[in-house]
Design an enzyme around this catalytic site. Structure first.
Site, PDB file in Angstrom:
ATOM      1  N   ARG A 122      -0.796  20.966  27.103  1.00  0.00           N
ATOM      2  CA  ARG A 122      -0.607  21.327  28.527  1.00  0.00           C
ATOM      3  C   ARG A 122      -0.776  20.138  29.472  1.00  0.00           C
ATOM      4  O   ARG A 122      -1.044  20.292  30.647  1.00  0.00           O
ATOM      5  CB  ARG A 122      -1.535  22.460  28.939  1.00  0.00           C
ATOM      6  CG  ARG A 122      -1.291  23.723  28.165  1.00  0.00           C
ATOM      7  CD  ARG A 122      -1.802  24.932  28.912  1.00  0.00           C
ATOM      8  NE  ARG A 122      -1.451  26.131  28.168  1.00  0.00           N
ATOM      9  CZ  ARG A 122      -2.230  26.693  27.268  1.00  0.00           C
ATOM     10  NH1 ARG A 122      -3.415  26.180  26.995  1.00  0.00           N
ATOM     11  NH2 ARG A 122      -1.825  27.772  26.639  1.00  0.00           N
ATOM     12  N   LYS A 144       9.705  11.787  37.314  1.00  0.00           N
ATOM     13  CA  LYS A 144      10.736  12.657  36.719  1.00  0.00           C
ATOM     14  C   LYS A 144      10.763  12.380  35.221  1.00  0.00           C
ATOM     15  O   LYS A 144      10.945  11.241  34.796  1.00  0.00           O
ATOM     16  CB  LYS A 144      12.109  12.357  37.311  1.00  0.00           C
ATOM     17  CG  LYS A 144      12.355  13.006  38.654  1.00  0.00           C
ATOM     18  CD  LYS A 144      13.811  12.845  39.067  1.00  0.00           C
ATOM     19  CE  LYS A 144      14.062  13.492  40.413  1.00  0.00           C
ATOM     20  NZ  LYS A 144      15.444  13.243  40.895  1.00  0.00           N
ATOM     21  N   GLU A 186      21.149   0.167  40.194  1.00  0.00           N
ATOM     22  CA  GLU A 186      20.083   0.932  40.866  1.00  0.00           C
ATOM     23  C   GLU A 186      19.381   0.078  41.918  1.00  0.00           C
ATOM     24  O   GLU A 186      18.901   0.597  42.924  1.00  0.00           O
ATOM     25  CB  GLU A 186      19.056   1.455  39.848  1.00  0.00           C
ATOM     26  CG  GLU A 186      19.611   2.453  38.826  1.00  0.00           C
ATOM     27  CD  GLU A 186      19.736   3.882  39.374  1.00  0.00           C
ATOM     28  OE1 GLU A 186      19.431   4.111  40.569  1.00  0.00           O
ATOM     29  OE2 GLU A 186      20.155   4.764  38.608  1.00  0.00           O
ATOM     30  N   LYS A 228      11.131   3.134  46.484  1.00  0.00           N
ATOM     31  CA  LYS A 228      11.052   4.397  45.747  1.00  0.00           C
ATOM     32  C   LYS A 228       9.694   5.064  45.993  1.00  0.00           C
ATOM     33  O   LYS A 228       9.622   6.287  46.202  1.00  0.00           O
ATOM     34  CB  LYS A 228      11.279   4.184  44.254  1.00  0.00           C
ATOM     35  CG  LYS A 228      11.212   5.503  43.497  1.00  0.00           C
ATOM     36  CD  LYS A 228      12.052   5.580  42.281  1.00  0.00           C
ATOM     37  CE  LYS A 228      12.068   7.011  41.753  1.00  0.00           C
ATOM     38  NZ  LYS A 228      12.779   7.177  40.519  1.00  0.00           N
ATOM     39  N   ASN A 246      19.736   9.643  45.039  1.00  0.00           N
ATOM     40  CA  ASN A 246      20.927  10.021  44.259  1.00  0.00           C
ATOM     41  C   ASN A 246      22.206   9.424  44.825  1.00  0.00           C
ATOM     42  O   ASN A 246      23.300   9.824  44.428  1.00  0.00           O
ATOM     43  CB  ASN A 246      21.049  11.548  44.191  1.00  0.00           C
ATOM     44  CG  ASN A 246      19.889  12.164  43.450  1.00  0.00           C
ATOM     45  OD1 ASN A 246      19.329  11.548  42.542  1.00  0.00           O
ATOM     46  ND2 ASN A 246      19.486  13.354  43.844  1.00  0.00           N
ATOM     47  N   HIS A 253      27.596  10.634  37.846  1.00  0.00           N
ATOM     48  CA  HIS A 253      27.328  11.577  36.759  1.00  0.00           C
ATOM     49  C   HIS A 253      28.623  12.199  36.249  1.00  0.00           C
ATOM     50  O   HIS A 253      28.766  12.446  35.042  1.00  0.00           O
ATOM     51  CB  HIS A 253      26.356  12.670  37.214  1.00  0.00           C
ATOM     52  CG  HIS A 253      24.910  12.244  37.137  1.00  0.00           C
ATOM     53  ND1 HIS A 253      23.889  12.973  37.695  1.00  0.00           N
ATOM     54  CD2 HIS A 253      24.317  11.172  36.573  1.00  0.00           C
ATOM     55  CE1 HIS A 253      22.731  12.362  37.471  1.00  0.00           C
ATOM     56  NE2 HIS A 253      22.971  11.265  36.798  1.00  0.00           N
ATOM     57  N   HIS A 267      24.775   4.276  32.588  1.00  0.00           N
ATOM     58  CA  HIS A 267      24.360   5.033  33.778  1.00  0.00           C
ATOM     59  C   HIS A 267      24.438   4.181  35.053  1.00  0.00           C
ATOM     60  O   HIS A 267      25.040   4.597  36.058  1.00  0.00           O
ATOM     61  CB  HIS A 267      22.944   5.573  33.581  1.00  0.00           C
ATOM     62  CG  HIS A 267      22.384   6.218  34.803  1.00  0.00           C
ATOM     63  ND1 HIS A 267      22.864   7.416  35.293  1.00  0.00           N
ATOM     64  CD2 HIS A 267      21.419   5.822  35.670  1.00  0.00           C
ATOM     65  CE1 HIS A 267      22.203   7.726  36.401  1.00  0.00           C
ATOM     66  NE2 HIS A 267      21.325   6.777  36.648  1.00  0.00           N
TER      67      HIS A 267
HETATM   68  N1  GLY Z   1      16.177   8.650  39.848  1.00  0.00           N
HETATM   69  C1  GLY Z   1      16.087   9.431  40.994  1.00  0.00           C
HETATM   70  C2  GLY Z   1      14.704   9.950  41.260  1.00  0.00           C
HETATM   71  O1  GLY Z   1      13.756   9.530  40.624  1.00  0.00           O
HETATM   72  O2  GLY Z   1      14.548  10.796  42.107  1.00  0.00           O
END
Ligand code: GLY
Length: 370
Positions: A122, A144, A186, A228, A246, A253, A267
């Site tokens: 968990r 993510k 990126e 970020k 995005n 994509h 990618h």
């Molecule tokens: N790669 C996009 C994000 O982490 O939201």
């Protein structure tokens, strides 16, 4: 000297360290997180062959023992079979709730191992040691995690923040040029979405950065991670602003799906082409100056990157089929395509108010110039 970027997420806050020599210092940096001097490292066979010994010595210098699993490299590894293999291996290795798992590799390893850590007992803590440019500037930061489904990329996963990210810029020296440039897709995205001054800097410095300029690499990775971190701190679970990240991804994509997620299009290459198309669409909708798409394209071309659909080898589906692939993307809500468009370089925004005909005509023209 490394730069430290803090990701301020309350109880889930952590630091991202960016700089050279972090593998050598890994033991000192990771030891404060450990309850016992033992970690489980999951890597891929290619990264493991190049760098696992260096990580082992870095950890051993602080008396930390390492047990490791190497998975096959490549996007196909982000699947149920390898997730099951990883979680069963972690249980076999007697990784407990209080232990730390290390994801040592590119985006595939970071996503899969982060997800394994999220669901093991968990949830156990994990450290990201990203070894590719793409992973250092994007996938290792923000929590993510996940795997792919036969129905699409990253459709199964969880938000699970790492406890620490060590982005050792020395790792970039062993990257293949094509992979480095794909990761650069990126980096340039950050300038395009929110920092025109960074885009200006990239126009001047990115060629020497790609050629190996270490200071330029540290600055580019640090600035990207800072951007970020700022966005993730505002919107951890992508209810709003995080969708800005995005930019280029809705087109990208669809192109990745059309090329079967194969070596035909990486990618980051899809993201770069997608950014060029997003600016083209923005200009056609009268949202940004007409000359801006040419400036974006000129920079990507100057970096010897893929810019046009003609840069993708082999056949592509027609514009309607590409539009249908876009409609399958995660960014569809209530049947509407969510696009990231721009008012200029550094001024991106999210909208669902995009006429399908405008998207179709951008795709038709892009295909016609093949
Ligand atoms: N790669 C996009 C994000 O982490 O939201």
């Amino acid at each position: 000297m490394s730069n430290i970027i803090h990701v301020p997420l309350g109880a889930r806050a952590y630091d991202v360290l960016v700089g050279p020599g972090l593998l050598v210092q890994s033991g000192t940096l990771i030891a404060p997180l450990l309850r016992r001097p033992r970690v489980a490292v999951v890597t891929d066979e290619a990264v493991g062959a190049l760098h696992l010994d260096a990580l082992r010595s870095g950890l051993a210098a602080s008396g930390i023992e390492l047990t490791s699993l190497a998975l096959p490299p490549g996007e196909a590894t982000k699947c149920w079979v390898q997730l099951e293999r990883t979680t069963e291996w972690l249980l076999e290795a007697q990784i407990e709730r209080g232990d730390v798992v290390i994801a040592f590799g590119g985006g595939v390893i970071g996503d899969l191992v982060g997800f394994a850590a999220a669901i093991l007992r968990r949830g156990v803590r994990f450290v990201q040691i990203p070894t590719s440019l793409l992973a250092q500037v994007d996938s290792s930061v923000g929590g993510k995690t996940g795997i792919n489904s036969s129905r699409g990329k990253n459709l199964i996963g969880a938000f699970h923040q790492p406890s620490l990210v060590l982005a050792d810029t020395d790792m970039l020296a062993t990257m293949k040029n094509r992979d480095f440039l794909a990761g650069y897709g990126e980096v340039v995205k950050y300038g395009l979405l929110g920092d025109a001054a960074f885009f200006d800097w990239l126009e001047g410095h990115a060629p020497s950065m790609a050629a190996g300029d270490v200071d330029a690499r540290i600055y580019a990775v640090s600035r990207s991670v800072q951007m970020k971190a700022d966005i993730v701190a505002r919107d951890e679970t992508e209810q709003g602003d995080r969708a800005l990240l995005n930019l280029g991804h809705t087109f990208g994509h669809a192109l990745e799906a059309a090329t079967g997620y194969s070596g035909r299009l990486l990618h980051g290459e899809g993201v770069a082409i997608g950014c060029a198309l997003a600016f083209e669409l923005s200009a056609r909708l009268g949202l940004c100056p007409q000359e801006t798409p040419s400036r974006v394209r000129a920079h990507l071309t100057n970096m010897n990157m893929k810019v046009d659909l003609s840069d993708i080898e082999g056949d592509l589906p027609d514009a309607n089929a590409l539009l249908a692939l876009m409609a399958q993307d995660k960014k569809v809500q209530e049947g509407k395509l969510h696009f990231v468009l721009a008012r200029d370089i550094g001024e991106a925004f999210v909208t669902s108010d995009v006429p399908h005909d405008a998207v179709l005509s951008v795709l038709q023209d892009a295909l016609a110039s093949r």
